[in-house]
Design an enzyme around this catalytic site. Structure first.
Site, PDB file in Angstrom:
ATOM      1  N   TRP A 359     -50.728  28.672  -2.542  1.00 14.93           N
ATOM      2  CA  TRP A 359     -50.468  27.929  -3.765  1.00 14.93           C
ATOM      3  C   TRP A 359     -49.811  28.625  -4.917  1.00 14.93           C
ATOM      4  O   TRP A 359     -49.373  28.198  -5.908  1.00 14.93           O
ATOM      5  CB  TRP A 359     -51.753  27.194  -4.097  1.00 14.93           C
ATOM      6  CG  TRP A 359     -52.924  27.831  -4.915  1.00 14.93           C
ATOM      7  CD1 TRP A 359     -53.534  28.810  -4.237  1.00 14.93           C
ATOM      8  CD2 TRP A 359     -53.281  27.926  -6.355  1.00 14.93           C
ATOM      9  NE1 TRP A 359     -54.532  29.347  -5.137  1.00 14.93           N
ATOM     10  CE2 TRP A 359     -54.210  29.045  -6.322  1.00 14.93           C
ATOM     11  CE3 TRP A 359     -52.985  27.060  -7.099  1.00 14.93           C
ATOM     12  CZ2 TRP A 359     -54.972  29.079  -7.457  1.00 14.93           C
ATOM     13  CZ3 TRP A 359     -53.436  27.403  -8.509  1.00 14.93           C
ATOM     14  CH2 TRP A 359     -54.493  28.291  -8.653  1.00 14.93           C
ATOM     15  N   ASP A 360     -50.171  30.037  -4.608  1.00  9.54           N
ATOM     16  CA  ASP A 360     -49.585  30.999  -5.827  1.00  9.54           C
ATOM     17  C   ASP A 360     -47.978  30.789  -6.162  1.00  9.54           C
ATOM     18  O   ASP A 360     -47.798  31.089  -7.054  1.00  9.54           O
ATOM     19  CB  ASP A 360     -49.673  32.453  -5.341  1.00  9.54           C
ATOM     20  CG  ASP A 360     -51.256  32.726  -4.839  1.00  9.54           C
ATOM     21  OD1 ASP A 360     -51.803  31.938  -4.547  1.00  9.54           O
ATOM     22  OD2 ASP A 360     -51.313  33.891  -5.140  1.00  9.54           O
ATOM     23  N   GLU A 490     -63.207  30.903  -6.781  1.00  6.05           N
ATOM     24  CA  GLU A 490     -63.876  31.105  -5.544  1.00  6.05           C
ATOM     25  C   GLU A 490     -65.093  31.364  -5.668  1.00  6.05           C
ATOM     26  O   GLU A 490     -65.929  31.908  -4.490  1.00  6.05           O
ATOM     27  CB  GLU A 490     -63.161  31.746  -4.733  1.00  6.05           C
ATOM     28  CG  GLU A 490     -61.832  31.360  -4.392  1.00  6.05           C
ATOM     29  CD  GLU A 490     -60.716  32.186  -3.649  1.00  6.05           C
ATOM     30  OE1 GLU A 490     -59.563  31.716  -2.973  1.00  6.05           O
ATOM     31  OE2 GLU A 490     -60.865  33.406  -3.642  1.00  6.05           O
ATOM     32  N   LYS A 602     -64.467  34.124 -10.969  1.00  6.49           N
ATOM     33  CA  LYS A 602     -63.377  34.902 -10.700  1.00  6.49           C
ATOM     34  C   LYS A 602     -62.009  34.725 -11.440  1.00  6.49           C
ATOM     35  O   LYS A 602     -61.067  35.634 -11.773  1.00  6.49           O
ATOM     36  CB  LYS A 602     -63.108  34.650  -9.379  1.00  6.49           C
ATOM     37  CG  LYS A 602     -62.011  35.310  -8.314  1.00  6.49           C
ATOM     38  CD  LYS A 602     -62.217  34.965  -6.990  1.00  6.49           C
ATOM     39  CE  LYS A 602     -61.321  36.170  -6.277  1.00  6.49           C
ATOM     40  NZ  LYS A 602     -60.838  35.694  -4.959  1.00  6.49           N
TER      41      LYS A 602
END
Length: 768
Positions: A359-360, A490, A602
């Site tokens: 998805w980056d 995450e 994160k």
């Protein structure tokens, strides 16, 4: 303590002094690529020390069977490995019959390595004293051609410093390679043929299962001083290797140079039966040009890239080096010349993560490519997802969804999900929203609506159908909830009502309905074609709307913030500042159980949502959420600091914005997360570009107009960048006292600068 051995330089990455402990880190940092292939900066000559050999071919992969302790229905059957390809850079070197190996030399002096980003080449020089007492000077320059992207070239020179010597150069091809990260120690390649004739060598191999056929090839030339030497060559061929040996007597202070031209032809671009002919054709072309002419072409190609993509920073060399390193690596990874390819998170610098598409690409990389390339490059990235729509529907069906619901993969090579961690595969479903947002973002920036009626609406409908089926009605809340998910953060798995996921789902449904209405009114032929294809009814759309209108969002009245997820406040609220530095990074020091029970983030999901959908929220709301979540964020995702930098700049917190910028731009150069030896963080590098252009430049598109809110860190004297906005090239130069806009050829352009409307005319400077 971050590493700090990379010297500050505006245009080069430079290492001085030989240190065995940092060889693997440098192999990542000095990696080279040309969009079609790439390689870690391994030594050409033998090296018996700790090293991570890596050569990679774009689009070539292996489906390594999933390895889990307990199989669950819906698991992807394989994890796509970015394959270590046959090695063509190798040159065995002997001096008076002793192997040159920096791990065993008596002494290594004046070791220097330079990656010249301006011109696109890698140079390594050193002096070495061998065990036999001979002292030599070595220079090895390497490039991967942008113009002829199937080939690379090496100029490897040796000068004896102490006495006359016999030098043996043995350039070779080696297909007996393995991946460091194989699940089952499978054999990834089968070698079909190894041939050597007339100073040329070829290895024809193919990948197991996926059947990619590759011809690895080489040809070399030997020069003494500047004269080509034709001497008898010893050829050696084994089952996995082809090697040519040249022996030459070299006087003290004379220079012997081996030029090696090598690379890959692949059946993605040629017929299988024509790979050898294609390789021979490439060799004829590059041998005719020679190394120096290839180098000239390389410099010219990079000059063209930098003319559009460069960002200049005055007064801060580390910041300048950081952004250029990021821009350079992005262009080494993906140039937009092959629409079948995408931007892998490690690019050509390592094997970690697997797959080529996350998805980056949509969330972070698309803005960079929209603004620094022709818009067709960005459109190709959107079409890549359209071409995988059927696979996305299959992925959803495997998890029990129906009626054309589409779940795009978290990790993929061909559209099929190939990530095998359950909390990622089943739960990190927010990736669907990034695909939809990219369609919106492309139209917002380029003004080109054509993709949506032609292809994009089908993607949006598949995604909306997924969200409709994934939501659950809660009688307790009298709202629709989304259960059992993992957000971008995450460090929270299998949680309920991740705010970012719920908000994205609502946005996707609303955006899809908005476009259905527009296409029905303005593109009736496309509308009728699409409705017939997907069998969408008004009744189904009304069910979507009911979910979107009644989506649940966790909220804290006490803190006046949306919550990451339902249980976030149940965690002990200890901020990062109270965390012992010896415990960082926590993903390397703590058990997963401890991380999941901690409040540490994160990357901040809520702030990611405020970045995507910033027009939905006030400055005051952003400030409240930034102040609440930033203290809990450990930034152990490479994608985290850039969003924080952009938002800190928007809040006019320039010290924080600058600190986050340095962290994102020098994440790998300074090895913040202590993992650079595994490879670089390519996709987050686009976030570095965003930190400057969207953060400090304040660039947005508002009401169809390009808008800026310029700010500048106190450490900088000025900075500048270019953007291609709707086929007009705009240069922006920002200093402490003014902003200057320069428009290339074309029509005048309306801009909004600090909420004030201005007109910029072509070939004139406009100062604000």
């Amino acid at each position: 303590m971050n590493q700090n051995y990379i010297l500050s330089n505006e245009w080069s990455i430079i290492e001085e002094g030989f240190d065995k402990s940092r060889v693997k880190s440098s192999e990542s940092l000095f990696s080279i690529g040309n969009g079609a292939m790439g390689q870690r900066a391994n030594f050409e000559e033998d090296y018996t020390g700790d090293t991570f050999q890596g050569s990679y071919i774009a689009g070539v992969y292996y489906p390594d069977k999933t390895r889990v302790g307990w199989w669950k229905n819906g698991y992807p059957e394989y994890f796509a490995k970015v394959l270590n390809a046959p090695n063509w850079i190798g040159i065995h070197v002997k001096i008076n019959d002793e192997v040159l190996d920096l791990a065993s030399c008596k002494e290594v002096k004046n070791f220097r390595r330079e990656l010249n980003m301006k011109e696109g080449w890698l140079l390594r020089t050193f002096e070495a004293v061998l065990q036999n007492g001979v002292e030599i000077s070595v220079s090895a320059k390497r490039l991967l051609s942008l113009d002829i992207d199937e080939v690379g070239a090496i100029e490897y020179s040796i000068i004896p410093l102490s006495e006359s010597v016999a030098i043996e150069f043995s350039p070779y091809l080696d297909a007996g390679i393995t991946n460091e990260d194989s699940n089952w120690d499978d054999k990834f390649w089968e070698i079909l043929d190894v041939t050597s004739t007339n100073n040329q060598a070829y290895i024809h191999s193919h990948t197991m299962k996926t059947e990619f056929h590759v011809c690895t090839f080489m040809e070399s030339q030997l020069f003494l001083e500047n004269e080509k030497i034709n001497i008898p060559t010893t050829e050696f061929v084994s089952k996995t290797k082809a090697l040519h040996t040249y022996k030459i007597e070299v006087s003290k202070d004379q220079k012997a140079t081996l030029y090696k031209f090598a690379g890959y032809t692949v059946d993605r671009n040629h017929k299988k039966e024509e790979l050898l002919l294609a390789a021979k054709s490439v060799l004829v072309k590059v041998l005719t040009l020679g190394f120096e002419e290839l180098l000239k072409l390389q410099k010219k190609a990079w000059r063209k890239i930098w003319d559009m993509a460069d960002i200049t920073i005055e007064g801060d060399v580390q910041a300048q080096q950081g952004i250029r390193f990021n821009i350079f690596q992005l262009n080494q990874t993906y140039l937009g010349t092959d629409a079948r390819l995408n931007i892998g998170p490690k690019g050509f610098t390592g094997e970690k993560y697997g797959g080529s598409t996350y998805w980056d690409t949509e969330a972070y990389c698309l803005p960079f490519y929209m603004a620094t390339k022709d818009q067709n490059v960005a459109k190709s990235l959107l079409e890549y997802r359209y071409n995988h729509l059927e696979k996305a529907i299959e992925n959803a069906e495997k998890l029990g969804f129906s009626n054309g619901a589409a779940l795009y993969p978290m990790v993929t090579m061909n559209g099929e999900e190939c990530h095998n961690e359950w909390e990622i595969t089943f739960q990190e479903i927010h990736r669907n929203a990034a695909i939809a947002f990219a369609i919106f973002n492309y139209y917002r920036y380029t003004g080109d609506y054509s993709y949506i009626p032609e292809k994009g609406l089908e993607v949006l409908i598949g995604i909306a159908r997924f969200w409709y089926q994934r939501a659950t009605y809660s009688t307790d809340k009298n709202k629709y909830v989304i259960l059992g998910v993992t957000g971008p953060n995450e460090y929270e798995n299998n949680i309920n009502n991740n705010w970012y996921t719920n908000y994205s789902a609502q946005w996707c449904i609303n955006y899809t309905m908005e476009n259905i209405k527009k296409i029905k009114n303005d593109f009736s032929v496309d509308y009728n074609r699409i409705m017939a294809k997907v069998s969408l009814t008004d009744n189904e759309i009304s069910k979507w709307k009911r979910i979107a209108d009644n989506m649940y969002f966790p909220y804290s009245q006490e803190h006046k913030v949306f919550l990451q997820q339902d249980g976030f406040l149940d965690k002990e609220q200890i901020t990062v500042s109270e965390l012992d530095k010896s415990q960082r990074p926590i993903n390397q020091k703590w058990s997963w159980d401890r991380i999941l029970r901690s409040p540490y983030i994160k990357q901040a999901d809520v702030l990611q949502g405020f970045y995507f959908f910033e027009e939905d929220f006030t400055q005051r709301e952003l400030e409240q959420h930034f102040d609440f979540y930033e203290p809990f964020t450990v930034h152990e995702s490479s994608l985290s600091p850039c969003v924080h930098s952009i938002q800190a700049a928007k809040l006019n917190r320039m010290e924080q914005a600058y600190e986050f910028y340095l962290r994102t731009s020098r994440l790998d150069l300074d090895d913040y997360n202590k993992e650079v030896e595994e490879g670089l963080h390519i996709t987050s590098m686009a976030g570095t570009w965003m930190s400057i252009v969207e953060g400090f430049g304040g660039m947005r598109v508002k009401n169809n107009t390009l808008s800026f809110a310029p700010k500048i860190p106190k450490e900088w004297q000025a900075f500048s960048f270019k953007v291609n906005f709707r086929n007009q090239i705009l240069k922006v130069n920002i200093s402490h006292d003014k902003t200057i806009f320069e428009l290339g050829n074309g029509e005048e352009l309306k801009l909004i600068v600090n909420e004030q409307e201005i007109m910029v005319t072509p070939n004139n400077l406009t100062a604000v």
